[in-house]
Design a protein around this motif. Structure first.
Motif, PDB file in Angstrom:
ATOM      1  N   GLU A  76      58.732  -9.119  -0.609  1.00  0.00           N
ATOM      2  CA  GLU A  76      58.702  -8.847   0.827  1.00  0.00           C
ATOM      3  C   GLU A  76      60.099  -9.009   1.410  1.00  0.00           C
ATOM      4  OE1 GLU A  76      56.044 -11.415   2.999  1.00  0.00           O
ATOM      5  OE2 GLU A  76      55.363  -9.723   4.213  1.00  0.00           O
ATOM      6  N   GLY A  77      60.498  -8.053   2.243  1.00  0.00           N
ATOM      7  CA  GLY A  77      61.817  -8.094   2.864  1.00  0.00           C
ATOM      8  C   GLY A  77      62.848  -7.242   2.167  1.00  0.00           C
ATOM      9  N   ALA A  78      62.553  -6.808   0.939  1.00  0.00           N
ATOM     10  CA  ALA A  78      63.514  -5.993   0.196  1.00  0.00           C
ATOM     11  C   ALA A  78      63.479  -4.551   0.678  1.00  0.00           C
ATOM     12  CB  ALA A  78      63.205  -6.058  -1.297  1.00  0.00           C
ATOM     13  N   ASN A  79      64.538  -3.822   0.320  1.00  0.00           N
ATOM     14  CA  ASN A  79      64.625  -2.393   0.635  1.00  0.00           C
ATOM     15  C   ASN A  79      64.341  -1.576  -0.621  1.00  0.00           C
ATOM     16  OD1 ASN A  79      65.539  -3.222   3.188  1.00  0.00           O
ATOM     17  ND2 ASN A  79      67.672  -3.180   2.507  1.00  0.00           N
ATOM     18  N   SER A  80      63.933  -0.331  -0.440  1.00  0.00           N
ATOM     19  CA  SER A  80      63.677   0.509  -1.602  1.00  0.00           C
ATOM     20  C   SER A  80      63.917   1.972  -1.276  1.00  0.00           C
ATOM     21  CB  SER A  80      62.235   0.339  -2.100  1.00  0.00           C
ATOM     22  OG  SER A  80      61.327   0.754  -1.111  1.00  0.00           O
ATOM     23  N   THR A  81      64.148   2.737  -2.345  1.00  0.00           N
ATOM     24  CA  THR A  81      64.333   4.184  -2.225  1.00  0.00           C
ATOM     25  C   THR A  81      63.402   4.881  -3.195  1.00  0.00           C
ATOM     26  OG1 THR A  81      66.662   3.915  -1.637  1.00  0.00           O
ATOM     27  CG2 THR A  81      65.964   6.097  -2.395  1.00  0.00           C
ATOM     28  N   LEU A  82      62.610   5.798  -2.685  1.00  0.00           N
ATOM     29  CA  LEU A  82      61.679   6.562  -3.504  1.00  0.00           C
ATOM     30  C   LEU A  82      62.185   8.004  -3.539  1.00  0.00           C
ATOM     31  CD1 LEU A  82      60.134   4.046  -2.335  1.00  0.00           C
ATOM     32  CD2 LEU A  82      58.058   5.428  -2.493  1.00  0.00           C
ATOM     33  N   ARG A  83      62.118   8.604  -4.728  1.00  0.00           N
ATOM     34  CA  ARG A  83      62.713   9.922  -4.898  1.00  0.00           C
ATOM     35  C   ARG A  83      61.668  10.974  -5.230  1.00  0.00           C
ATOM     36  NH1 ARG A  83      68.171  11.521  -5.993  1.00  0.00           N
ATOM     37  NH2 ARG A  83      68.234  13.670  -6.763  1.00  0.00           N
ATOM     38  N   CYS A  84      61.927  12.180  -4.734  1.00  0.00           N
ATOM     39  CA  CYS A  84      61.057  13.325  -5.009  1.00  0.00           C
ATOM     40  C   CYS A  84      61.950  14.511  -5.349  1.00  0.00           C
ATOM     41  CB  CYS A  84      60.208  13.633  -3.776  1.00  0.00           C
ATOM     42  SG  CYS A  84      59.214  15.142  -3.884  1.00  0.00           S
ATOM     43  N   ASN A  85      61.792  15.037  -6.547  1.00  0.00           N
ATOM     44  CA  ASN A  85      62.517  16.244  -6.969  1.00  0.00           C
ATOM     45  C   ASN A  85      61.539  17.409  -7.044  1.00  0.00           C
ATOM     46  OD1 ASN A  85      64.926  14.793  -7.328  1.00  0.00           O
ATOM     47  ND2 ASN A  85      64.488  14.384  -9.478  1.00  0.00           N
TER      48      ASN A  85
END
Lengths: 112, 106
Positions: B15-24
């Motif tokens: 909790e509190g972390a950042n994230s990046t989700l990718r879609c190609n």
């Protein structure tokens, strides 16, 4: 935003029976609606395109005689699973086009 | 038909972390949407983003159509962000990626 409803939200039926699922656009008219199926832990797969006043268009591999679609008005499409079998157990989701796609809450079908 | 690939398939965050989700995606598209599917199965529209950048609270998305990818950023993640994130392309009939399962731990 636009609202799409589905009924029922959950249904359990015996093998061999038929089940009807309704998809309604509540605050906009939709000449086209779409039906998807989602098996556990999998993505959504398009089953068919429901067109108001005309026949539905089915994706390859989807049996039109088993999954009957009726789009009788601009706000209602129905999907009937005929002679349901356990392998038809799945999560069925509809969407309606209102600029972008709006999805119903889904119907979980369990065939015993 | 068009192929949609999402990565990573699974993501576990504190909790509190950042994230990046990718879609190609494999071909040019006129429409791309990001959805969050909650534990009850409801698909929630997050972004309609065929190109450019949009932000909504802790979430933002960027689509670079010329390079055929889209990114969903989640900042200061919360446990309620848990669920499956799908990107989908198409007009009307959508082609979905396989989804990214996000688990945010307290």
């Amino acid at each position: 935003g636009a609202v799409v409803s589905q009924h029922p939200s959950r249904v359990i039926c015996k093998s061999g029976t038929s089940v009807k699922i309704e998809c309604r656009s509540l605050d906009f008219q939709a000449t086209t609606m779409f039906w998807y199926r989602q098996f556990p832990k999998q993505s959504l797969m398009l089953m068919a395109t429901s067109n108001e006043g005309s026949k539905a268009t089915y994706e390859q591999g989807v049996e039109k005689d088993k999954f009957l679609i009726n789009h009788a008005s601009l706000t209602l499409s129905t999907l009937t699973v005929t002679s349901a079998h356990p392998e038809d157990s799945s999560f069925y989701i509809c969407s309606a086009s209102g600029g972008q796609e709006y999805f119903g809450p889904g119907t979980r079908l369990t065939v015993l | 038909g068009i192929q949609v690939e999402q990565s990573p398939p699974d993501l576990i965050l504190q909790e509190g972390a950042n994230s990046t989700l990718r879609c190609n995606f494999s071909d040019s598209v006129n429409n791309l949407q990001w959805f969050h599917q909650n534990p009850w199965g409801q698909l929630i529209n997050l972004f309609y983003i065929p190109s450019g950048t949009k932000q909504n609270g802790r979430l933002s998305a960027t689509t670079v159509a010329t390079e055929r990818y889209s990114l969903l950023y989640i900042s200061s993640s919360q446990t309620t962000d848990s669920g499956v994130y799908f990107c989908a392309v198409g007009q009307g009939k959508l082609t979905f990626g396989k989804g990214i399962t996000l688990s945010v731990r307290p």
